[in-house]
Design a protein around this motif. Structure first.
Motif, PDB file in Angstrom:
ATOM      1  N   ASP A   1       0.820  -1.220   0.000  1.00 24.67           N
ATOM      2  CA  ASP A   1       0.000   0.000   0.000  1.00 24.67           C
ATOM      3  C   ASP A   1       0.849   1.263   0.000  1.00 24.67           C
ATOM      4  O   ASP A   1       0.535   2.246  -0.676  1.00 24.67           O
ATOM      5  CB  ASP A   1      -0.929   0.015   1.220  1.00 24.67           C
ATOM      6  N   LYS A   2       1.912   1.210   0.763  1.00 24.99           N
ATOM      7  CA  LYS A   2       2.750   2.399   0.899  1.00 24.99           C
ATOM      8  C   LYS A   2       3.362   2.772  -0.452  1.00 24.99           C
ATOM      9  O   LYS A   2       3.333   3.937  -0.867  1.00 24.99           O
ATOM     10  CB  LYS A   2       3.864   2.120   1.921  1.00 24.99           C
ATOM     11  N   VAL A   3       3.908   1.764  -1.108  1.00 15.53           N
ATOM     12  CA  VAL A   3       4.537   2.010  -2.410  1.00 15.53           C
ATOM     13  C   VAL A   3       3.477   2.429  -3.422  1.00 15.53           C
ATOM     14  O   VAL A   3       3.659   3.377  -4.185  1.00 15.53           O
ATOM     15  CB  VAL A   3       5.309   0.753  -2.889  1.00 15.53           C
ATOM     16  N   TYR A   4       2.325   1.776  -3.374  1.00 19.85           N
ATOM     17  CA  TYR A   4       1.264   2.126  -4.323  1.00 19.85           C
ATOM     18  C   TYR A   4       0.835   3.579  -4.131  1.00 19.85           C
ATOM     19  O   TYR A   4       0.617   4.322  -5.087  1.00 19.85           O
ATOM     20  CB  TYR A   4       0.047   1.201  -4.173  1.00 19.85           C
ATOM     21  N   ASN A   5       0.758   3.985  -2.891  1.00 19.45           N
ATOM     22  CA  ASN A   5       0.338   5.357  -2.584  1.00 19.45           C
ATOM     23  C   ASN A   5       1.265   6.387  -3.228  1.00 19.45           C
ATOM     24  O   ASN A   5       0.812   7.405  -3.747  1.00 19.45           O
ATOM     25  CB  ASN A   5       0.293   5.543  -1.064  1.00 19.45           C
ATOM     26  N   ILE A   6       2.563   6.083  -3.200  1.00 15.44           N
ATOM     27  CA  ILE A   6       3.523   7.002  -3.812  1.00 15.44           C
ATOM     28  C   ILE A   6       3.306   7.088  -5.320  1.00 15.44           C
ATOM     29  O   ILE A   6       3.269   8.179  -5.899  1.00 15.44           O
ATOM     30  CB  ILE A   6       4.979   6.555  -3.484  1.00 15.44           C
ATOM     31  N   PHE A   7       3.090   5.923  -5.946  1.00 17.39           N
ATOM     32  CA  PHE A   7       2.813   5.903  -7.386  1.00 17.39           C
ATOM     33  C   PHE A   7       1.507   6.635  -7.689  1.00 17.39           C
ATOM     34  O   PHE A   7       1.404   7.390  -8.660  1.00 17.39           O
ATOM     35  CB  PHE A   7       2.714   4.449  -7.880  1.00 17.39           C
ATOM     36  N   ASP A   8       0.552   6.403  -6.813  1.00 16.71           N
ATOM     37  CA  ASP A   8      -0.780   6.948  -7.041  1.00 16.71           C
ATOM     38  C   ASP A   8      -0.774   8.473  -6.923  1.00 16.71           C
ATOM     39  O   ASP A   8      -1.382   9.177  -7.728  1.00 16.71           O
ATOM     40  CB  ASP A   8      -1.733   6.328  -6.013  1.00 16.71           C
ATOM     41  N   LEU A   9      -0.082   8.986  -5.899  1.00 12.86           N
ATOM     42  CA  LEU A   9      -0.006  10.439  -5.702  1.00 12.86           C
ATOM     43  C   LEU A   9       0.475  11.136  -6.971  1.00 12.86           C
ATOM     44  O   LEU A   9      -0.027  12.176  -7.368  1.00 12.86           O
ATOM     45  CB  LEU A   9       0.977  10.755  -4.577  1.00 12.86           C
ATOM     46  N   LEU A  10       1.451  10.535  -7.599  1.00 10.40           N
ATOM     47  CA  LEU A  10       2.049  11.149  -8.794  1.00 10.40           C
ATOM     48  C   LEU A  10       1.237  10.892 -10.057  1.00 10.40           C
ATOM     49  O   LEU A  10       1.564  11.412 -11.119  1.00 10.40           O
ATOM     50  CB  LEU A  10       3.472  10.620  -8.990  1.00 10.40           C
ATOM     51  N   GLY A  11       0.249  10.058  -9.929  1.00 11.59           N
ATOM     52  CA  GLY A  11      -0.593   9.773 -11.086  1.00 11.59           C
ATOM     53  C   GLY A  11      -0.045   8.681 -11.980  1.00 11.59           C
ATOM     54  O   GLY A  11      -0.433   8.569 -13.147  1.00 11.59           O
ATOM     55  N   PHE A  12       0.838   7.867 -11.465  1.00  8.79           N
ATOM     56  CA  PHE A  12       1.403   6.782 -12.281  1.00  8.79           C
ATOM     57  C   PHE A  12       0.354   5.814 -12.833  1.00  8.79           C
ATOM     58  O   PHE A  12       0.560   5.268 -13.920  1.00  8.79           O
ATOM     59  CB  PHE A  12       2.481   6.019 -11.494  1.00  8.79           C
ATOM     60  N   PRO A  13      -0.744   5.563 -12.083  1.00  7.03           N
ATOM     61  CA  PRO A  13      -1.739   4.630 -12.649  1.00  7.03           C
ATOM     62  C   PRO A  13      -2.278   5.103 -14.004  1.00  7.03           C
ATOM     63  O   PRO A  13      -2.800   4.301 -14.771  1.00  7.03           O
ATOM     64  CB  PRO A  13      -2.834   4.604 -11.590  1.00  7.03           C
TER      65      PRO A  13
ATOM     66  N   ILE B   1      13.430  12.752 -14.832  1.00  9.98           N
ATOM     67  CA  ILE B   1      13.218  13.751 -13.774  1.00  9.98           C
ATOM     68  C   ILE B   1      11.789  14.275 -13.861  1.00  9.98           C
ATOM     69  O   ILE B   1      11.266  14.512 -14.953  1.00  9.98           O
ATOM     70  CB  ILE B   1      14.191  14.941 -13.934  1.00  9.98           C
ATOM     71  N   PHE B   2      11.148  14.452 -12.740  1.00  6.22           N
ATOM     72  CA  PHE B   2       9.813  15.053 -12.744  1.00  6.22           C
ATOM     73  C   PHE B   2       9.660  15.917 -11.506  1.00  6.22           C
ATOM     74  O   PHE B   2      10.501  15.894 -10.601  1.00  6.22           O
ATOM     75  CB  PHE B   2       8.728  13.980 -12.809  1.00  6.22           C
TER      76      PHE B   2
ATOM     77  N   GLY C   1       6.131  16.811 -15.905  1.00  6.51           N
ATOM     78  CA  GLY C   1       7.246  16.150 -16.573  1.00  6.51           C
ATOM     79  C   GLY C   1       7.045  14.666 -16.779  1.00  6.51           C
ATOM     80  O   GLY C   1       7.894  14.011 -17.361  1.00  6.51           O
ATOM     81  N   LEU C   2       5.922  14.103 -16.283  1.00  8.02           N
ATOM     82  CA  LEU C   2       5.703  12.664 -16.475  1.00  8.02           C
ATOM     83  C   LEU C   2       5.116  12.390 -17.851  1.00  8.02           C
ATOM     84  O   LEU C   2       5.348  11.340 -18.434  1.00  8.02           O
ATOM     85  CB  LEU C   2       4.764  12.125 -15.390  1.00  8.02           C
ATOM     86  N   SER C   3       4.343  13.339 -18.329  1.00  5.32           N
ATOM     87  CA  SER C   3       3.737  13.150 -19.647  1.00  5.32           C
ATOM     88  C   SER C   3       3.547  14.521 -20.272  1.00  5.32           C
ATOM     89  O   SER C   3       3.183  15.479 -19.586  1.00  5.32           O
ATOM     90  CB  SER C   3       2.393  12.445 -19.488  1.00  5.32           C
ATOM     91  N   PHE C   4       3.832  14.580 -21.565  1.00  4.29           N
ATOM     92  CA  PHE C   4       3.741  15.898 -22.185  1.00  4.29           C
ATOM     93  C   PHE C   4       2.603  16.001 -23.198  1.00  4.29           C
ATOM     94  O   PHE C   4       2.501  16.953 -23.937  1.00  4.29           O
ATOM     95  CB  PHE C   4       5.069  16.254 -22.858  1.00  4.29           C
ATOM     96  N   ASP C   5       1.733  15.005 -23.194  1.00  4.01           N
ATOM     97  CA  ASP C   5       0.604  15.109 -24.126  1.00  4.01           C
ATOM     98  C   ASP C   5      -0.692  15.381 -23.363  1.00  4.01           C
ATOM     99  O   ASP C   5      -0.657  15.829 -22.229  1.00  4.01           O
ATOM    100  CB  ASP C   5       0.514  13.858 -25.004  1.00  4.01           C
TER     101      ASP C   5
END
Lengths: 117, 702
Positions: free
Chosen positions: A85-97, B546-547, B591-595
């Motif tokens: 969960d902790k790692v997922y939260n970090i990805f999620d905050l940044l919008g990685f999903p 980098i972002f 910086g993660l996505s530019f579109d």
């Protein structure tokens, strides 16, 4: 400094990178090497297993960004699985999903690659 | 001081020598011949004083010149040869001048007196010089305090010389004999301590051997010639019996000393070569170790070391195998090609237990199966480990061609040298490391300075906002950034951001981010649009990996309307009526996505602030602060503390939270930058005083 290690396993056409420990600015180059080697071998179907990963820093996240374009240009993908969960939260905050497919299990991710073929 | 004193003393004594000599001439011319005891005594005393004064002036000279023993021996040889000539060829000359010596000396006239005094003075000079040489040789390279031995001998010399007068009385002559025997015994005893012989090289030893035989013969011949009845004795004894006896004792000393010197040298000759080699080895090792300590650059040092290795072992080639991670590369090859060196490495590493090598080892190379691939035919290898803290850092190698092979001496020399070389390498490495560390520290200083200038120096002053902010940089400098943009008196823009990664690169990106937001905030109001625009601008400069996570907010201070957009940053926390809620509109990091993915992902949230609403902006440096067990400070912990302290003013909340974080992480160096900004909305102030007036003024304008 905290420990970090990776293992790479080939399952058919899919390569699985297993992460273990703490992934930060100091340990990120190890994972970068793994990605580079796979790309050099033209293995673009990559699954990253986060099960044993305790911590990821922003520099650790950067590693995935550095290779995703190259992999996708070659009709491959980097799929992320089994995050705590902790790692997922970090990805999620940044919008990685929004950018990566994240799965609950490694098999799911591998099957996803197979179903494309 | 001592030098000046002795200089004066020797100069004075030289003057004294001349004065005394003149006096002696006058005295003897006036009073001699005489049988008077007092006159003879005075004459003897004056002569003794002349000898002393001459000895003093000469010793001053000796101290200045610091002659080596070999040249002293040569000098004695020359002098004794001169004396030999004087004794043998002066007789006819003297006879020509004064006629029959035997008769004349008993009843001398002016001429006879002068001639015999002159003759005696020659021998007196000889005695003074030879005595000083013996003294110098005696003291040369003596390690113990031997003054007593020499002084005792000197006293007996004097006693023996004076005792010559007792011989005139039959009953007392035993005294003279006793002193004489004791003197000879002391001479033998003292002559056995020739220690300087060990310190001269083989060639000089052979030379010395021949020289000592010649001098020995000269001394013996002179001794015989001085005996009673000869011409010499007649002249000298007419002037001084004491001087004659003293000369006699000195010649005996010389005969004994040089015969012992001869045998000592003879016994030293067989070992001379080995001794020379050892001495040379030691001195060259000292020289080399001094040399390599002066070279600090790694490349120069390795070159110097392999150069010395060839010289030290007499090898045809030398080089260093240096360890990188887990394999070895060949560096500083001396007279050997890189390819050959690498081939030999392979051979060496195929040896059993090469990694356990703890001293130099000779390895025959004839069995090497790739011998033919080498461009030169090498016979043996000499390998010594280079270590630091017990770990092998590399190897020092030397190789010989053809039929010549390394011997045990070469091996032990390289063994010793490799230890010096290891230390020199370690020193060079430490130096390099400390220079690199200094460079990094300077770089960090620059990064910190960049960061310090970028962050706001004070919080903006709005009547209905309480603002507190704190930033604590990590040792390694992270990429935290926060800022306020007072757009006009009614609108405050604010941002919090975190650049991924650390160090100087993060600090520079942060500076760029500041520039972007600073300009954008002046032309665009809507937070979502600002972030979209910022992402577009960053597209051109950000490295792919980098972002930047950011959250941008805009408060209308007239009515407390907050618009906020978030690009991947930690949620903004809102404490309202003792409860904590997240303001977390969706949004990708910059910086993660530019579109379109980025702009599509971004949402903007509107919050109508109520009295005492408290906004908390932070970076993950707080929640991810580590303790000694590498555990996180934690999201929950942070939230609970905020609630616990929420009744305090914003400044106090900040202080209390930071204090808790620092207590938690005291056993761990600060991992990341820490930023905490707290903004509290004070609704009530708007209803009274200046702010209201401002608003009405604003409304009037529009």
């Amino acid at each position: 400094m905290a420990d970090f290690s990776t293992t790479v396993k080939d399952i058919g056409d899919v390569s699985v990178i297993y992460l273990n420990g703490f992934l930060d600015a100091h340990t990120a180059p190890m994972l970068e090497n793994n990605f580079s080697e796979l790309i050099n071998k033209n293995r673009y179907s990559i699954v990253v297993n986060f099960e044993e990963l305790a911590y990821i820093s922003s520099a650790g996240l950067g590693v995935f960004m550095a290779f995703i374009e190259k992999v996708r240009e070659n009709n491959g993908d980097i799929k992320l699985t089994t995050m705590n969960d902790k790692v997922y939260n970090i990805f999620d905050l940044l919008g990685f999903p929004l950018l990566y497919e994240i799965y609950k299990s490694e098999d799911e991710a591998i099957n996803k690659f197979k179903s494309l073929k | 001081m001592n030098k000046i004193l002795s200089n004066i003393l020797s100069r004075r004594s030289f003057h004294l020598f001349w004065i005394l000599t003149a006096f002696l001439f006058l005295f003897r011319i006036v009073f001699i011949p005489s049988e008077n005891f007092a006159i003879i005594t005075i004459s003897e005393i004056v002569l003794a004083l002349i000898l002393l004064s001459l000895a003093f002036s000469l010793s001053g000279l000796f101290k200045e010149v610091k002659p080596n023993p070999l040249s002293l021996v040569v000098n004695v040889g020359i002098l004794s040869a001169v004396i030999f000539l004087v004794m043998n060829f002066s007789e006819p000359i003297v006879q020509l001048l004064i006629g029959n010596v035997k008769e004349k000396v008993k009843n001398p006239g002016l001429a006879e007196n002068v001639i015999s005094i002159l003759y005696s003075l020659i021998f007196l000079g000889f005695a003074a010089y030879v005595f000083l040489v013996f003294k110098t040789l005696f003291y040369f390279k003596q390690t113990r305090n031997v003054e007593t031995y020499f002084n005792t001998m000197l006293i007996f010399f004097v006693l023996t010389s004076i005792a010559v007068y007792f011989e005139q009385n039959e009953e007392l002559s035993y005294i003279s004999t006793t002193f004489y025997i004791v003197s000879v015994l002391l001479i033998i005893f003292n002559s056995l301590r020739i220690s300087w012989i060990a310190f001269i090289v083989k060639k000089e030893k052979i030379y010395l051997l021949i020289l000592s035989v010649v001098i020995l013969i000269l001394f013996i011949v002179n001794l015989v010639k001085m005996g009673g009845g000869h011409f010499h004795y007649q002249i000298i004894s007419s002037v001084s019996l004491v001087l004659d006896r003293f000369l006699n004792v000195l010649l005996i000393y010389g005969a004994i000393y040089f015969s012992i010197l001869f045998f000592t040298t003879l016994f030293h000759i067989p070992t001379a070569e080995a001794f020379d080699k050892k001495a040379q080895e030691v001195s060259s090792l000292q020289y080399f170790s001094k040399l390599i300590n002066e070279v600090l650059d790694f490349k120069d040092l390795s070159k110097t070391i392999s150069d010395i290795t060839t010289k030290l072992t007499g090898s045809d080639a030398a080089w260093i195998m240096w360890k990188n991670e887990d394999d070895f590369t060949s560096i500083a090859q001396q007279n050997i090609g890189y390819y050959d060196a690498q081939l030999i490495h392979g051979f060496m590493l195929s040896q059993k237990k090469w990694d356990k090598l703890d001293q130099a080892k000779i390895i025959p190379i004839e069995k090497f199966e790739k011998q033919n691939e080498l461009s030169e035919k090498y016979s043996t290898l000499l390998v010594a480990p280079l270590k630091a803290h017990g770990n092998i850092k590399g190897f020092l190698l030397a190789a010989k061609k053809g039929n010549s092979i390394f011997n045990e001496e070469d091996r032990s020399a390289l063994d010793t040298f490799s230890e010096y070389a290891s230390i020199a390498f370690e020193n060079a490495r430490l130096l390099e490391e400390s220079i690199e560390k200094q460079r990094l520290e300077r770089e960090l200083d620059v990064a910190r300075e960049v960061q310090r200038r970028i962050l706001p120096s004070k919080n903006p002053n709005y009547p209905n906002l309480d603002i507190s902010s704190i930033f604590i940089p990590a040792f390694e400098v992270g990429g935290d950034y926060y800022d306020f943009f007072p757009i006009d008196q009614n609108t405050l823009g604010f941002i919090i951001a975190d650049v991924s990664g650390k160090g100087i690169s993060a600090a520079f990106i942060m500076a760029e981010v500041k520039g972007i937001f600073e300009s954008l905030s002046k032309v665009i109001r809507r937070p979502k649009e600002i972030l979209i625009k910022a992402n577009e601008i960053l597209k051109g400069t950000l490295e792919r990996k980098i972002f930047v996570s950011a959250a941008y907010g805009l408060i209308d201070v007239r009515n407390g309307t907050l618009h906020i957009a978030r690009a991947g940053h930690c949620p903004i926390l809102l404490i309202r009526e003792g409860k904590l809620q997240d303001i977390r509109p969706e949004g990708l990091g910059l910086g993660l996505s530019f579109d379109n993915v980025f702009s599509d992902s971004l949402q903007e949230q509107k919050v109508d602030l109520q009295e005492n609403d408290t906004l908390i902006l932070y970076t993950d440096g707080i929640t991810e602060a580590k303790n000694g067990l590498f555990e996180d400070f934690g999201e929950d912990n942070f939230r609970n503390l905020l609630l616990k302290f929420s009744s305090h003013n914003v400044q106090t909340i900040t202080e209390k939270v930071i204090k808790e974080v620092s207590i938690f992480s005291q056993e761990h160096s600060q991992y990341d930058d820490i930023t905490l900004v707290i903004i509290r909305w004070k609704q009530n102030i708007i209803n009274n005083g200046e702010a209201e007036w401002q608003i009405s003024a604003q409304q009037l304008k529009t």
